[in-house]
Design a protein around this motif. Structure first.
Motif, PDB file in Angstrom:
ATOM      1  N   LEU A 127       0.845  -1.191   0.000  1.00  0.00           N
ATOM      2  CA  LEU A 127       0.000   0.000   0.000  1.00  0.00           C
ATOM      3  C   LEU A 127       0.882   1.243   0.000  1.00  0.00           C
ATOM      4  O   LEU A 127       1.887   1.300   0.689  1.00  0.00           O
ATOM      5  CB  LEU A 127      -0.913   0.011   1.228  1.00  0.00           C
ATOM      6  N   ALA A 128       0.471   2.216  -0.810  1.00  0.00           N
ATOM      7  CA  ALA A 128       1.154   3.511  -0.810  1.00  0.00           C
ATOM      8  C   ALA A 128       0.103   4.609  -0.743  1.00  0.00           C
ATOM      9  O   ALA A 128      -0.965   4.490  -1.340  1.00  0.00           O
ATOM     10  CB  ALA A 128       2.015   3.687  -2.055  1.00  0.00           C
ATOM     11  N   VAL A 129       0.413   5.686   0.018  1.00  0.00           N
ATOM     12  CA  VAL A 129      -0.448   6.854   0.101  1.00  0.00           C
ATOM     13  C   VAL A 129       0.430   8.069  -0.186  1.00  0.00           C
ATOM     14  O   VAL A 129       1.465   8.259   0.435  1.00  0.00           O
ATOM     15  CB  VAL A 129      -1.098   6.992   1.493  1.00  0.00           C
ATOM     16  N   SER A 130       0.017   8.867  -1.148  1.00  0.00           N
ATOM     17  CA  SER A 130       0.802  10.044  -1.498  1.00  0.00           C
ATOM     18  C   SER A 130      -0.117  11.261  -1.572  1.00  0.00           C
ATOM     19  O   SER A 130      -1.323  11.125  -1.816  1.00  0.00           O
ATOM     20  CB  SER A 130       1.523   9.844  -2.838  1.00  0.00           C
ATOM     21  N   GLY A 131       0.475  12.438  -1.342  1.00  0.00           N
ATOM     22  CA  GLY A 131      -0.339  13.635  -1.383  1.00  0.00           C
ATOM     23  C   GLY A 131       0.456  14.865  -1.026  1.00  0.00           C
ATOM     24  O   GLY A 131       1.683  14.907  -1.164  1.00  0.00           O
ATOM     25  N   GLU A 132      -0.260  15.872  -0.563  1.00  0.00           N
ATOM     26  CA  GLU A 132       0.331  17.158  -0.218  1.00  0.00           C
ATOM     27  C   GLU A 132       0.013  17.483   1.233  1.00  0.00           C
ATOM     28  O   GLU A 132      -0.958  16.966   1.797  1.00  0.00           O
ATOM     29  CB  GLU A 132      -0.218  18.266  -1.126  1.00  0.00           C
ATOM     30  N   ALA A 133       0.817  18.363   1.825  1.00  0.00           N
ATOM     31  CA  ALA A 133       0.599  18.786   3.202  1.00  0.00           C
ATOM     32  C   ALA A 133       0.966  20.257   3.345  1.00  0.00           C
ATOM     33  O   ALA A 133       1.854  20.756   2.645  1.00  0.00           O
ATOM     34  CB  ALA A 133       1.405  17.932   4.171  1.00  0.00           C
ATOM     35  N   GLU A 134       0.278  20.924   4.221  1.00  0.00           N
ATOM     36  CA  GLU A 134       0.568  22.321   4.550  1.00  0.00           C
ATOM     37  C   GLU A 134       0.927  22.402   6.023  1.00  0.00           C
ATOM     38  O   GLU A 134       0.221  21.841   6.873  1.00  0.00           O
ATOM     39  CB  GLU A 134      -0.640  23.206   4.262  1.00  0.00           C
TER      40      GLU A 134
END
Length: 835
Positions: A183-190
């Motif tokens: 499983l992989a989870v990718s995204g953006e963060a502030e």
């Protein structure tokens, strides 16, 4: 969230260590002193041993390379660049920190560097502030954090940049990817805030890589409020407890094997100082196979606990039928493991047609209706990727109607099952997922299979599963044929089986109350393929039955056979694949039977049959007999026949010896009919032999005869209709008179007796009508002369006689011998002769 806190604190540690070493570097102006100062600062927080290279130190900054902490290395830094200015230092400010190639490793059991970072996050005595100078800017490049767990390693990769305002509040964004072996989870963060307290807002999209089963995650469903499936907000710092919110919206999940579809997954969670609580909802859980095995379900649960252990309670329910299973338990997400308690309250089943199809789609074609009550409770333990189950399912008065199986009623029993027999959580030695041991006990059931008119009452069974081993016993109080009349007396059955869930061997016995009919059965079965085969044998039955006893054993013969003797034996094979079939060989040895129909003597044969639907035999089956007496005694017979569907017999040829010639017949006979018609062909009868069989002392004759006897067999009657026997060529009849016998006789009869003393006929014909087992009317036509009467004048004689045929004819079976072919088949029966 703890991962964010670790990252921020670790960066702060490095920055703090660098700040503490700055003074030493400036005052001593030597790299070695700077390096020693940094090592000491890191050592204050338990980060040892330390190895690093001071590449540059100046009034404008510091550059470090090849930083290694721990042995083996738990933290590595390819390069860290710290920049400052005199103006910034006067304002107590570090202008920038650039981190590149940072890799930190730890395991869940031994956090190592992470634990040291977190414990040092609040500072230490004499060090009131973790970071003495605020940052102006922070850049992260190729930052990787690894955490090993029992379910695989998690790897978080970060890249981003942050800029501080004049009062030291950082703001910026980063790209991130959290990877697991499947499983992989990718995204953006502030990120906004200071290093001591910051707020992190996350959005991400999961991606399945190589899960244990193929999984597909779709885009958000209709209920989603964001383009990202994952939304989270966390606030934490060195002086602030971790708190935040986490949500999944409208997730649609598909598993290809087994084909399961999950629609509308919604998860909401709140985190506060290590405590977590929230809800999870599943709008629809469906079996997406072409032929589903379970109905559409929905689920709901609430959970409460910590990030280490969570308690939950909820239910899974079939929407249309309101069958509900309550769930509760605890889970450890980071291990991961879960202990679930489940309970199905006693539920009445009373469904037919579309309701059955809605509840159990996989049985839509095989179950028309069902009834009864069912309940279940137990536990399920999931740990280390394995499942273990413990529990019990009970059922009372269970019944169903199936076009494939028939009708089942009054089934009462229980199914108990356990997880790992070895005691290791999640380790199941059996073929059923999560079940190591189990036991099934049923009693009192009635089964009406789709096979003839059978009914099986009082079915009892016990089966035990231990790993892959399966043993058990079964029996029934009564097996009966519901035909009218029945083919056989009620039987009872006992049996046992042993083996594995892949292949079983079994043995059983079937017997009537007096154990005259006693079947022995041995065979094997392959449950996964739904196939079985068995050899069966009816022990030789020595018939010595009279009257009602015969009727009890074989009700079909009640009223039709008054007595029977001889021996019957059966061997055969039964198979179950797509349907149940059997083939058998039946040995008949010296069967004598008497009844209203007449008598059969010394019946012998070895015949083959197959069934059950249709019941039939191959062509050219043979039986022989010494005598069949239906009023017309037929001796030394041989019958070639074939049993055909719909309980009919096709007789290819039936021949008996009689009067020096043969009587033959052929045709198709419906055994279920109330009456039968047959035509007996009389071939090459010897008049001398015929007159010898007549009960008329002194009567002799010569010549050959032929003819036919049309018969109608109905009940106890054997009716001859327009039977004809006539001569083939000339012959003689001689019937001497006793002296004085003509006195008082009519003139015509006296003339006939005179002519028959030495009659030379050129034509003889007999017309026969009547009941062969009673009185018949015989019309005799003679044409010829007696040389000693009226100078040999030709005379025509017409005589009609009423008599009992059985009184006129004698039986001739003294010379009977079993034909060699049948004798050989009986000799080989049970050895080479298999059906």
């Amino acid at each position: 969230m703890m991962g964010r806190r670790r990252r921020v604190a670790m960066i702060a540690i490095v920055a703090g260590a660098v700040s503490c070493g700055v003074a030493a570097g400036l005052w001593a102006a030597r790299r070695a002193v700077v390096g020693a100062g940094i090592e000491a600062a890191l050592g204050w927080r338990g980060l040892t041993p330390v190895a690093l290279q001071v590449e540059a130190v100046s009034l404008e900054g510091l550059v470090l390379r090849a930083v290694r902490i721990g042995d083996p290395a738990q933290l590595e830094l390819r390069r860290v660049d710290v920049g400052w200015s005199w103006k910034g230092l006067r304002a107590r400010r570090v202008d920038r920190i650039d981190v590149a190639g940072l890799r930190a490793r730890a395991s869940l059991d031994e956090p190592g560097v992470f634990e040291a970072v977190l414990e040092g996050g609040a500072g230490s005595p004499g060090d009131p502030s973790l970071v003495p100078f605020p940052l102006g800017a922070l850049t992260l490049e190729d930052v990787t954090l690894e955490l090993a767990t029992s379910s695989g390693a998690f790897e978080l990769t970060i890249a981003g940049s942050f800029v501080a305002d004049p009062v030291g509040v950082l703001a910026g964004g980063m790209d991130w990817r959290l990877a697991h072996p499947w499983l992989a989870v990718s995204g953006e963060a502030e990120l906004s805030g200071t290093l001591e307290e910051a707020t992190l807002r996350i959005r991400g999209q999961p991606e399945f890589l190589a899960p244990p089963v193929p999984i597909h995650l779709s885009e958000p469903g209709r209920g989603a409020r964001s383009a990202a499936l994952i939304r989270a907000t966390f606030v934490a710092g060195s002086k602030t407890p971790l708190r935040g919110e986490f949500a999944l919206d409208g997730v649609d999940l598909a598993v290809r094997e087994p084909p399961i579809a999950l629609h509308g997954l919604a998860l909401e969670a709140q985190l506060e100082a290590g405590a977590i609580h929230g809800t999870i909802e599943v709008a629809r859980l469906e079996d997406s196979a072409e032929t589903p095995t379970f109905p559409t379900l929905n689920a709901s649960a609430r959970f409460d606990g910590t990030t280490g252990q969570i308690g939950f309670a909820g239910f899974v329910r079939s929407g249309e039928d309101a069958i509900r299973v309550d769930l509760s338990g605890q889970a450890e997400p980071l291990v991961p493991s879960a202990n679930v308690r489940f309970r199905l309250a006693p539920t009445q089943l009373g469904r037919a047609g579309t309701r059955v199809r809605a509840l159990l789609p996989g049985l839509a074609e095989s179950v028309q209706s069902w009834s009864g009550s069912v309940n279940a409770e137990g536990t399920a333990l999931f740990e280390a990727g394995a499942l273990a189950l413990d529990g019990e399912v009970g059922f009372t008065g269970l019944g169903l109607v199936s076009p494939e199986l028939g009708r089942l009623a009054a089934l009462t029993g229980r199914l108990t099952f356990e997880g790992a027999a070895s005691g290791v959580p999640g380790e199941s030695r059996g073929p059923l997922p999560g079940i190591g041991r189990g036991e099934l006990v049923i009693s009192g059931a009635r089964l009406e299979p789709q096979m003839g008119n059978l009914s099986i009452d009082g079915v009892v069974a016990r089966a035990r599963l231990d790993g892959d081993a399966l043993t058990g016993s079964l029996g029934s109080a009564r097996i009966a044929d519901g035909s009218d009349p029945p083919l056989f007396a009620p039987l009872h059955a006992t049996g046992s089986f042993t083996g594995t869930t892949r292949r079983l061997t079994f043995e059983a016995e079937l017997a009537d109350a007096d154990r005259l009919l006693h079947f022995e059965i041995e065979g094997s079965a392959e449950p996964p393929q739904r196939e079985a085969s068995a050899d069966f044998r009816l022990r030789p039955v020595q018939l010595d039955l009279v009257g009602t006893r015969l009727g009890r054993l074989l009700p079909l013969l009640a009223g039709r056979v008054e007595s029977a003797s001889g021996e019957i034996e059966v061997i055969g094979e039964a198979k179950l694949a797509e349907a149940a079939t059997f083939s058998a060989a039946v040995a008949l040895r010296d069967i004598d039977a008497h009844g209203p129909f007449g008598a059969v003597t010394a019946l012998n044969g070895a015949i083959a049959v197959s069934g059950p639907d249709p019941l039939e035999s191959p062509p050219s089956q043979l039986i022989s007999m010494a005598l069949v007496d239906l009023g017309l005694p037929l001796a030394d017979g041989l019958v070639e026949f074939q049993l055909q569907p719909e309980f009919a017999v096709e007789v290819a040829d039936a021949a008996w010896h009689w009067a020096g010639g043969r009587i033959r017949t052929a045709g198709r006979f419906d055994l279920a009919a109330e009456s039968h018609e047959a035509v007996l062909q009389l071939e090459e009868l010897d008049l001398a032999a015929l007159t010898d069989e007549l009960q008329l002392p002194g009567l002799t004759g010569t010549g050959m005869l032929r003819g036919q006897l049309p018969l109608v067999l109905s009940g106890e009657s054997v009716i001859i209709r327009e039977g004809m026997i006539e001569s083939v060529g000339p012959g003689t009849l001689r019937y001497p008179r006793e002296p004085g016998s003509e006195v008082g006789q009519p003139e015509g009869l006296a003339l006939l007796r005179a002519a028959l003393e030495d009659f030379r006929f050129d034509r003889l014909a007999l017309r026969i009508n009547g009941d062969a087992r009673g009185e018949v009317n015989v019309g005799i036509s003679l044409s010829g002369n007696n040389p000693n009467l009226q100078q040999g004048r030709t005379v025509q004689l017409e005589v009609t006689v009423d008599a009992r045929l059985g009184d006129l004819l004698r039986s001739a079976q003294e010379s009977y011998r079993i034909p060699e072919l049948i004798e050989e088949r009986l000799r080989r029966f049970g050895a080479e002769e298999r059906p």
